[in-house]
Each structure stands twice: as structure tokens, then as C-alpha cells.
Write an enzyme that holds these catalytic residues in place. Structure first.
Site, PDB file in Angstrom:
ATOM      1  CG  ASN A 175      11.355  39.790  10.311  1.00 49.80           C
ATOM      2  OD1 ASN A 175      11.977  38.759  10.539  1.00 49.80           O
ATOM      3  ND2 ASN A 175      11.476  40.465   9.184  1.00 49.80           N
ATOM      4  CD  GLU A 176       3.588  38.823  12.774  1.00 50.60           C
ATOM      5  OE1 GLU A 176       3.618  39.878  13.425  1.00 50.60           O
ATOM      6  OE2 GLU A 176       2.669  38.554  11.977  1.00 50.60           O
TER       7      GLU A 176
END
Length: 642
Positions: A175-176
Site C-alpha cells: 500500500n504505497e
């Protein structure tokens, strides 16, 4: 040495955050260990207890699992408990966080391969209970596949426990930055920094996939219990932002602030930037040790922009140090600190002969010392302390360079093939032909053959001789240990063994040094420096009763990733502009590591540029504190044996 007894008593069970003065800046419960091994065992014990509890309830235990270097020791301990204590995984169902896309499961870089290598192949978990995102799913099937992954988690009653690591972008799973709070399992484009961090494993950033499948923030947050692991100095900044910052999609891990049963398990290095550790005088009353005074005064100079001798009572009072002034006035504090820093500076790293050494970092006698410079890789010696190396040789000490590992994994296939082809042109041989064939036929599921690794090691060895000869050292004073822990052909190394330590003990016993220099740079993102330092400590512990060890001092240097804080430095060796250039030329001898180094890290500069900037920055910091001005300085901390 690490205080493992104290670590063993630490409780990692969740506690509400913010109720104590020392944690008033913090928004996520965290515990800090000096030893990440003990910390990992504690986490493994919590997982094992949960598995047993669910067994007693005749229920499945649903675990969310992570990959990367952080959880490896946790998995090793779970495997040990299975083999030695009978811990069964038959009731365990697992869901992994993520997988690269595209990625074949038999690729050694796949998370499927990682999980089976480190855990699943060694325990009795049923194959049907293992769920890892499929890196081979086609683009037109990804949406349906991700929805089905979410559905499977829900069908099993959700995650009982989620294990996490954290990336330097603040990502959890993949989850950037920019990930939404309500995001579920999906395909995501990887951040450049994430790909840079993964580049060593893939032998170059061009080989790192650009996409991945990941559980979403919402999926992770629904876990009943979350434990996040954070090891090392290179995670310290993002740990502080996550624990003390505002919730933001730009640092996805901050979403965990809202979880009611989340604990960050950290080692000392990862927790250094937290306010209660970095500037505790801003949090609560302090016990003012000499070390804390030094740290606070350097910070005060940086904060006010003043030199040490120009600090006033008002500066101390305005910056949370009134209780320090109650013990001693600013004038005396300033003079003592100035003298302390001044006494760290020396142009004689081996000690100045026939001189009063009362206020010098090193002893005057013996005038000629036997010196070992341990270098984890075959270039850390000149990168990290090339100027000091030069001084020691120039001043007549018996200097020995000991390269602990072959460094073969850092040589590209392009360079190896080039050397093999040159060898073929000079003297055609079956061996060279075999090496060329092995390189050209290599695919993503294979590691280098022993012959290729041997050639790559010889390339590093030849470059090392070129550098040490340039520095004026005879070949017989250069030693190559090729420690076995390193010789795997992959980024993943073996654990330190008795064979490694025996080689270290042998070389130390042979030379009987008065000085040992070793890499204390634990910000090395690949872990080799830490293992090599542990090998030094273990060997010294084994030899501590030997007579020569009573006269042996151990100095720690740092490398291309991080420098000692000014208040920590116990010996600072100035460098002239000429020495800076000589150090640069010595680094240039390591040609395979120049103009395309495989393990670049997050800094795009070459190693010689990083080293010069670091040495120049250290000198400028001394100057800013009111000390003498130098072109550059190399810094060391003395390790005190128990």
C-alpha cells in the site's frame, strides 16, 4: 554488548498509548528491544500462543503474514518451535499480504518461494490452508481475483493476527503513498523507492516488477491484532513519522494509529528518532548523564545556530534544559563540551609517539602498533576509512586489511562475462567457456553457479589488491576470509556459524593486534555489516582471556549509509584535500562497483561521492560547533568490552 536479559523481560502485549508523559508525542503503542533476535522470538511466542489457544477452542487460527527481511527470524523461531516443541500448524490458515505482478511462483524472488523457503516447507500446515496472491493472474482477471481473495479472508472469519513490516515510503504490504483508508485487495503500481529497495534482490532495478497485488489498508485494519516489525537505522525516520505524525495517505502506515490492538516492535536503531529517545529533555525531566549532556548540547547548537562557547543561559532555558542549568551554569557546561570535542580530533589514529596521551583518543605506546582493519565487503576499508588507513600506513604501523566476505554477489553478470571472455582470448579453457555458458543461459529462477561466484570473487579480490597497493600496503598484509555465511549466491545469507567465527579467531590470533577497526554501520540495508560485526564481537569474546587482547582496542567506523552523531564520536581524523583525492582514487580501484553499482540503495550517487560528502559534512559540523576547520574528517567510536 546487547542486553538480552533485559530484552527477555519486555512485554509486547498491547497497551493504550499516550497515558504516560514519555509517550505523549506517540500515537501507536511500541516497544523497543536492544536485540532484534529477542524481539523476533517474543513475536513468535505470541503467534504460537494464539495458535495453541485456537487449538484448545477447536478453531482455525487465521494469520496474515509478511515477507521481507524483517520477519525472517520470527519464522525461524516458529519452525524451531514446531521441530523441537511440537507446535502444530494443522489448524493454521494463512493469507499473505502481497506478491509481485507478474511473478512465477518458482522464481526465487517470488513471495511464494520466500514463504515456502522460510516457513511452509518446514511445518505441518496443510497446503490448502496457504493463500498467497497469484502473481501469474492475467490483467483481465485481476479484479475478480482480488475480490475472491477478500472473500476467502471473510469466509475464514477475518484475520486473527496480522504481521507487518514497513517500507521507507511508509507502505504496509504494498500500500504505497496515496493508498486510501478503505482500499481492499487490488493491483498497485510500486513506488520508485520501493523498487530501489528491492533492486538488490533482483540484481538491478530494471528487473524489479512495476506492479504488485496487495491486501488493502481496510483489509489489514480489520485484523483483530496487528504487530509491525521495524529493524535498523534506515527505518528510523519513517517509524517516527508513523508513530508521531498525523494520519496521512502519504504515509499509509499512519492509518494504524486508529487500530485498537496494534503494537510496533522495534530495535534500538529503528527507535532512535522518536522524541523520547532523540530529545528526551523535551518530553520530561532527565537524568543528565555525560552522554545525554553531550547529545543535548550538540542538538542545542544545531537548533540555535550557535557555536558551543556562545551558548547562553537563555538558550538552555528556552529549549527545555532548565533543569540542566540548575546543576551547572552555561559557561562551565560549554567549556567542558568544547574541550571534550577538541580532544577527539587527532592526526595520529595509531597514537602519537613520545607525546602526552592524557587527552588523546589513542595511546602513545607502543609507538608502532599492529592494526587489523576488518572490511565486510572488499571496498568498505577505503570507502569508510581510506584517509585513516593512509595515515596508519604512512605513520609506520603494521597494518593488515582483512576482507570478511568475497563480495561476489555485487559483481554484475556483464562484468563477469567480460572477464571470462578476456581469459578465453588469452588462454582458451573449458573453465572459462563453462562460465560464459552459465552466465548466458542464466534465468530468473537460478542463482550463479559456483564457478561464476568464484570468478566474481576473484574480480573483487583483484580490485582490492589494486586499492591496497595504491595505499602503500604490501600484499602479504592483505587477507581474504571469504566467510561461509555469505557464500549463498543470493541476497539471503546463512546465519553466522562456528566456522565463520573460527576464521575470525584465527586471523586475530595470528596478528595479535593493538587496534582493530570494524564496520559499525548497521544502516547497511542488506545486513552483511551487522553479521560481520557480530563475527568480530564473537571472536573477541572467545579470545578475551588471551594476554594480547588486554592491550587491544576496538574502533568502529561507519560506511556509505550513515555517520556517527557528533556527540558519539570519540576519534575524529582530519583529512587534507590531498588525502581526500587519494581516498577517491583508492575507491576508483574497485571498478566493478563504479558507474553502475548493483546495490545502490536510495542514494543515486556513487560510493566515492557519498563518502566525500559524509566526510566533508562531519568536518563542517565540527566547524559549526566552533572547532577548527578541515577539508574532511573520518569518525570512530571505541567499543568498550564488558
Amino acid at each position: 554488548m546487547k542486553n538480552t536479559l533485559q530484552d527477555a523481560k519486555i512485554d509486547i502485549s498491547h497497551k493504550p498509548i499516550g497515558q504516560f508523559e514519555e509517550t505523549r508525542f506517540e500515537k501507536i503503542h511500541n516497544v523497543i528491544f536492544q536485540d532484534s533476535n529477542i524481539a523476533s522470538i517474543k513475536v513468535a511466542e505470541e503467534i504460537a500462543n494464539l495458535i495453541k489457544k485456537r487449538q484448545g477452542q477447536k478453531r482455525k487460527c487465521v494469520l496474515g503474514l509478511a515477507t521481507g527481511s524483517s520477519p525472517i527470524r520470527v519464522y525461524e523461531e516458529l519452525v524451531r518451535m514446531h521441530k523441537e516443541e511440537g507446535l502444530s500448524f494443522k489448524n493454521v490458515v494463512t493469507f499473505n499480504l502481497d506478491e509481485y505482478l507478474p511473478m512465477e511462483p518458482n522464481n526465487i524472488q517470488s513471495y511464494f518461494y520466500f514463504m515456502h523457503e522460510h516457513l511452509f516447507n518446514h511445518v505441518d500446515i496443510p497446503e490448502e490452508n496457504i493463500h498467497i496472491p497469484d502473481g501469474t493472474v492475467s490483467s483481465d482477471e485481476t479484479t475478480a481475483y482480488c475480490l475472491s481473495y477478500e472473500r476467502k479472508i471473510k469466509e475464514h472469519g477475518g484475520l486473527d493476527f496480522q504481521l507487518l513490516g514497513i517500507g521507507r515510503t511508509g507502505h504496509i504490504g504494498f500500500n504505497e503513498p496515496g493508498s486510501h483508508l478503505n482500499s481492499g485487495t487490488r493491483v498497485i503500481t510500486l513506488d520508485h523507492i520501493t523498487r530501489v529497495d528491492a533492486a538488490p534482490s533482483f540484481l538491478g532495478i530494471d528487473n524489479v516488477p512495476r506492479k504488485a497485488i496487495t491486501m488493502g489498508i481496510s483489509t489489514v485494519k480489520k485484523a483483530k491484532r496487528i504487530v509491525l516489525l521495524g529493524w535498523g537505522q534506515n527505518k528510523a525516520d519513517i517509524i517516527k513519522k508513523t508513530i508521531e505524525g498525523e494520519i496521512s495517505s502519504q504515509v499509509p502506515a499512519t492509518y494504524l494509529q486508529d487500530h485498537d490492538n496494534c503494537t510496533f516492535v522495534l530495535d534500538t536503531s529503528a527507535g532512535t528518532e522518536l522524541t523520547r529517545n532523540k530529545t528526551p529533555w523535551l518530553v520530561d525531566a532527565c537524568t543528565w548523564t555525560d552522554e545525554l549532556k553531550s547529545k543535548a548540547m550538540v542538538w542545542l547548537c544545531e537548533t540555535t545556530g550557535k557555536t558551543i562557547l556562545s551558548l547562553t543561559d537563555k538558550d538552555y532555558n528556552d529549549n527545555g534544559m532548565a533543569d540542566l542549568l540548575a546543576q551547572e551554569d552555561a559557561y562551565n557546561l560549554n567549556i567542558k563540551m568544547f574541550n571534550k570535542l577538541q580532544h577527539t580530533i587527532t592526526g595520529w589514529p595509531g597514537g602519537k609517539p613520545n607525546a602526552d596521551d592524557t587527552n588523546r583518543p589513542e595511546r602513545a605506546t607502543p609507538a608502532q602498533k599492529r592494526v587489523i582493519i576488518f572490511s565486510p565487503h572488499p571496498d568498505d576499508d577505503v570507502i569508510s576509512m581510506g584517509g585513516t588507513f593512509d595515515r596508519l600506513v604512512e605513520q609506520g604501523h603494521d597494518v593488515h586489511i582483512v576482507y570478511q566476505t568475497s563480495g561476489n554477489i555485487a559483481v554484475s553478470d556483464v562484468d563477469a562475462r567480460k572477464y571470462a571472455e578476456i581469459a578465453m582470448q588469452i588462454t582458451p579453457s573449458n573453465e572459462a567457456e563453462k562460465i560464459i555458458k552459465s552466465i548466458t543461459e542464466k534465468n530468473e529462477t537460478r542463482i550463479d553457479s559456483p564457478e561464476v561466484r568464484n570468478l566474481k570473487g576473484k574480480i573483487r579480490r583483484g580490485e582490492s589488491y589494486a586499492a591496497t597497493r595504491y595505499m602503500g600496503l604490501n600484499d602479504e598484509n592483505v587477507h581474504f576470509l571469504d566467510l561461509p555465511f555469505y557464500e549463498t549466491g543470493t541476497i539471503k545469507k546463512k546465519n553466522l556459524s562456528s566456522d565463520d567465527i573460527a576464521l575470525m579467531v584465527e586471523i586475530i590470533s595470528k596478528i595479535k593486534p593493538h587496534q582493530i577497526y570494524a564496520a559499525g554501520d548497521l544502516a547497511d540495508p542488506h545486513g552483511t555489516h551487522k553479521v560481520c560485526l557480530d563475527a568480530v564481537f564473537a571472536a573477541c569474546e572467545e579470545l578475551k582471556k588471551e594476554a594480547f587482547m588486554k592491550d587491544c582496542w576496538l574502533w568502529l567506523y561507519r560506511g556509505a549509509w550513515h555517520e556517527w552523531d557528533i556527540n558519539e564520536i570519540e576519534m575524529a581524523v582530519p583529512m587534507s584535500p590531498g588525502q581526500v583525492l587519494k581516498k577517491r582514487n583508492a575507491i576508483f580501484c574497485h571498478q566493478s562497483q563504479k558507474d553502475g553499482v548493483m546495490f545502490q540503495g536510495d542514494d543515486s550517487r556513487e560510493f566515492w561521492m557519498r563518502a566525500e560528502e559524509r566526510n566533508r559534512d562531519t568536518a563542517n559540523k565540527y566547524k559549526a560547533l566552533g572547532l577548527s576547520s578541515y577539508a574532511a574528517m573520518e569518525a570512530f567510536v571505541r567499543h568498550k568490552f564488558n
